[in-house]
Design a protein around this motif. Structure first.
Motif, PDB file in Angstrom:
ATOM      1  N   ALA A  28       3.958  -3.146   4.067  1.00  0.00           N
ATOM      2  CA  ALA A  28       5.262  -2.127   4.415  1.00  0.00           C
ATOM      3  C   ALA A  28       5.378  -1.125   3.208  1.00  0.00           C
ATOM      4  O   ALA A  28       5.049  -1.477   2.101  1.00  0.00           O
ATOM      5  CB  ALA A  28       6.605  -3.024   4.126  1.00  0.00           C
ATOM      6  N   GLY A  29       5.218   0.056   3.728  1.00  0.00           N
ATOM      7  CA  GLY A  29       5.024   1.224   2.813  1.00  0.00           C
ATOM      8  C   GLY A  29       4.653   2.517   3.591  1.00  0.00           C
ATOM      9  O   GLY A  29       5.078   2.903   4.700  1.00  0.00           O
ATOM     10  N   THR A  30       3.608   3.180   2.976  1.00  0.00           N
ATOM     11  CA  THR A  30       2.841   4.150   3.756  1.00  0.00           C
ATOM     12  C   THR A  30       1.361   3.925   3.642  1.00  0.00           C
ATOM     13  O   THR A  30       0.828   3.257   2.685  1.00  0.00           O
ATOM     14  CB  THR A  30       3.394   5.551   3.093  1.00  0.00           C
ATOM     15  N   GLY A  31       0.574   4.733   4.357  1.00  0.00           N
ATOM     16  CA  GLY A  31      -0.825   4.646   4.513  1.00  0.00           C
ATOM     17  C   GLY A  31      -1.157   3.396   5.161  1.00  0.00           C
ATOM     18  O   GLY A  31      -0.490   2.669   6.179  1.00  0.00           O
ATOM     19  N   SER A  32      -2.322   2.876   4.863  1.00  0.00           N
ATOM     20  CA  SER A  32      -2.928   1.776   5.485  1.00  0.00           C
ATOM     21  C   SER A  32      -3.975   1.049   4.282  1.00  0.00           C
ATOM     22  O   SER A  32      -4.101   1.398   3.307  1.00  0.00           O
ATOM     23  CB  SER A  32      -3.760   1.823   6.756  1.00  0.00           C
ATOM     24  N   ALA A  33      -4.212  -0.366   4.902  1.00  0.00           N
ATOM     25  CA  ALA A  33      -5.007  -1.071   4.234  1.00  0.00           C
ATOM     26  C   ALA A  33      -6.142  -1.576   4.718  1.00  0.00           C
ATOM     27  O   ALA A  33      -5.987  -1.402   6.163  1.00  0.00           O
ATOM     28  CB  ALA A  33      -4.686  -2.465   3.370  1.00  0.00           C
ATOM     29  N   GLN A  34      -7.300  -2.026   4.296  1.00  0.00           N
ATOM     30  CA  GLN A  34      -8.549  -2.401   4.949  1.00  0.00           C
ATOM     31  C   GLN A  34      -8.702  -3.886   4.649  1.00  0.00           C
ATOM     32  O   GLN A  34      -8.920  -4.271   3.613  1.00  0.00           O
ATOM     33  CB  GLN A  34      -9.685  -1.596   4.488  1.00  0.00           C
ATOM     34  N   LEU A  35      -8.845  -4.621   5.644  1.00  0.00           N
ATOM     35  CA  LEU A  35      -9.152  -6.155   5.599  1.00  0.00           C
ATOM     36  C   LEU A  35     -10.663  -6.580   5.828  1.00  0.00           C
ATOM     37  O   LEU A  35     -11.270  -5.769   6.716  1.00  0.00           O
ATOM     38  CB  LEU A  35      -8.283  -7.025   6.482  1.00  0.00           C
ATOM     39  N   ARG A  36     -11.358  -7.299   4.826  1.00  0.00           N
ATOM     40  CA  ARG A  36     -12.796  -7.620   5.224  1.00  0.00           C
ATOM     41  C   ARG A  36     -12.890  -8.996   4.526  1.00  0.00           C
ATOM     42  O   ARG A  36     -12.174  -9.290   3.594  1.00  0.00           O
ATOM     43  CB  ARG A  36     -13.712  -6.570   4.544  1.00  0.00           C
ATOM     44  N   PHE A  37     -14.038  -9.677   4.999  1.00  0.00           N
ATOM     45  CA  PHE A  37     -14.235 -10.956   4.515  1.00  0.00           C
ATOM     46  C   PHE A  37     -15.729 -10.918   3.809  1.00  0.00           C
ATOM     47  O   PHE A  37     -16.532 -10.133   4.128  1.00  0.00           O
ATOM     48  CB  PHE A  37     -14.177 -11.862   5.796  1.00  0.00           C
ATOM     49  N   THR A  38     -16.132 -11.864   3.013  1.00  0.00           N
ATOM     50  CA  THR A  38     -17.240 -12.204   2.296  1.00  0.00           C
ATOM     51  C   THR A  38     -17.443 -13.796   2.571  1.00  0.00           C
ATOM     52  O   THR A  38     -16.717 -14.219   2.047  1.00  0.00           O
ATOM     53  CB  THR A  38     -17.286 -11.886   0.733  1.00  0.00           C
ATOM     54  N   PRO A  39     -18.453 -14.104   3.357  1.00  0.00           N
ATOM     55  CA  PRO A  39     -19.376 -13.365   4.110  1.00  0.00           C
ATOM     56  C   PRO A  39     -18.697 -12.750   5.094  1.00  0.00           C
ATOM     57  O   PRO A  39     -17.741 -13.044   5.705  1.00  0.00           O
ATOM     58  CB  PRO A  39     -20.324 -14.447   4.386  1.00  0.00           C
ATOM     59  N   ALA A  40     -19.283 -11.754   5.687  1.00  0.00           N
ATOM     60  CA  ALA A  40     -18.669 -10.811   6.745  1.00  0.00           C
ATOM     61  C   ALA A  40     -18.569 -11.649   8.051  1.00  0.00           C
ATOM     62  O   ALA A  40     -17.585 -11.398   8.939  1.00  0.00           O
ATOM     63  CB  ALA A  40     -19.533  -9.657   7.094  1.00  0.00           C
ATOM     64  N   SER A  41     -19.479 -12.703   8.160  1.00  0.00           N
ATOM     65  CA  SER A  41     -19.685 -13.499   9.373  1.00  0.00           C
ATOM     66  C   SER A  41     -17.933 -14.317   9.514  1.00  0.00           C
ATOM     67  O   SER A  41     -18.033 -14.671  10.568  1.00  0.00           O
ATOM     68  CB  SER A  41     -20.707 -14.507   9.459  1.00  0.00           C
ATOM     69  N   ALA A  42     -17.316 -14.486   8.490  1.00  0.00           N
ATOM     70  CA  ALA A  42     -16.063 -15.266   8.433  1.00  0.00           C
ATOM     71  C   ALA A  42     -14.980 -14.732   9.476  1.00  0.00           C
ATOM     72  O   ALA A  42     -14.264 -15.281   9.936  1.00  0.00           O
ATOM     73  CB  ALA A  42     -15.571 -15.542   7.178  1.00  0.00           C
ATOM     74  N   GLY A  43     -15.048 -13.230   9.675  1.00  0.00           N
ATOM     75  CA  GLY A  43     -14.096 -12.633  10.416  1.00  0.00           C
ATOM     76  C   GLY A  43     -14.358 -11.121  10.744  1.00  0.00           C
ATOM     77  O   GLY A  43     -15.278 -10.882   9.933  1.00  0.00           O
ATOM     78  N   GLU A  44     -13.514 -10.564  11.292  1.00  0.00           N
ATOM     79  CA  GLU A  44     -13.862  -8.911  11.404  1.00  0.00           C
ATOM     80  C   GLU A  44     -12.961  -8.249  10.661  1.00  0.00           C
ATOM     81  O   GLU A  44     -11.928  -8.576  10.300  1.00  0.00           O
ATOM     82  CB  GLU A  44     -13.315  -8.849  12.945  1.00  0.00           C
ATOM     83  N   LYS A  45     -13.436  -7.103  10.532  1.00  0.00           N
ATOM     84  CA  LYS A  45     -12.842  -6.163   9.570  1.00  0.00           C
ATOM     85  C   LYS A  45     -11.602  -5.606  10.206  1.00  0.00           C
ATOM     86  O   LYS A  45     -11.729  -5.453  11.579  1.00  0.00           O
ATOM     87  CB  LYS A  45     -13.751  -4.910   9.539  1.00  0.00           C
ATOM     88  N   ALA A  46     -10.669  -5.284   9.628  1.00  0.00           N
ATOM     89  CA  ALA A  46      -9.565  -4.824  10.288  1.00  0.00           C
ATOM     90  C   ALA A  46      -8.773  -3.757   9.649  1.00  0.00           C
ATOM     91  O   ALA A  46      -8.666  -3.821   8.286  1.00  0.00           O
ATOM     92  CB  ALA A  46      -8.526  -5.878  10.750  1.00  0.00           C
TER      93      ALA A  46
END
Length: 85
Positions: free
Chosen positions: A27-45
């Protein structure tokens, strides 16, 4: 909850091979980036800071680190929760 400017960097205790769902809302303005390490754990969003809930499925095969970083100029708060499916 965390400030978008600080981000979230955590290594939750998840059971190998079990399915989980992470729910994230900003909640606010703009956006954020989700990522996982290792990348195979989930998708970027991309998580928009308009109170929309973004969901990702996680099925770890080893320890997972979750990173949620605010994009340049993003402000507000990020809430997140992990549930076993």
């Amino acid at each position: 909850m965390e400030r978008v400017s600080e981000g979230i960097h955590t290594e939750p205790t998840l059971t190998k091979g079990e399915a989980y769902r992470i729910d994230i809302a900003c909640a606010g303005t703009g956006s954020a980036q989700l990522r996982f390490t290792p990348a195979s754990a989930g998708e970027k969003a991309t998580v928009p800071c308009d109170s929309t809930v973004v969901q990702q499925r996680i099925t770890p095969d080893k320890p997972v680190r979750i990173h949620i970083d605010g994009q340049a100029g993003a402000t507000g708060m990020i809430a997140w929760q992990i549930d076993k499916i």
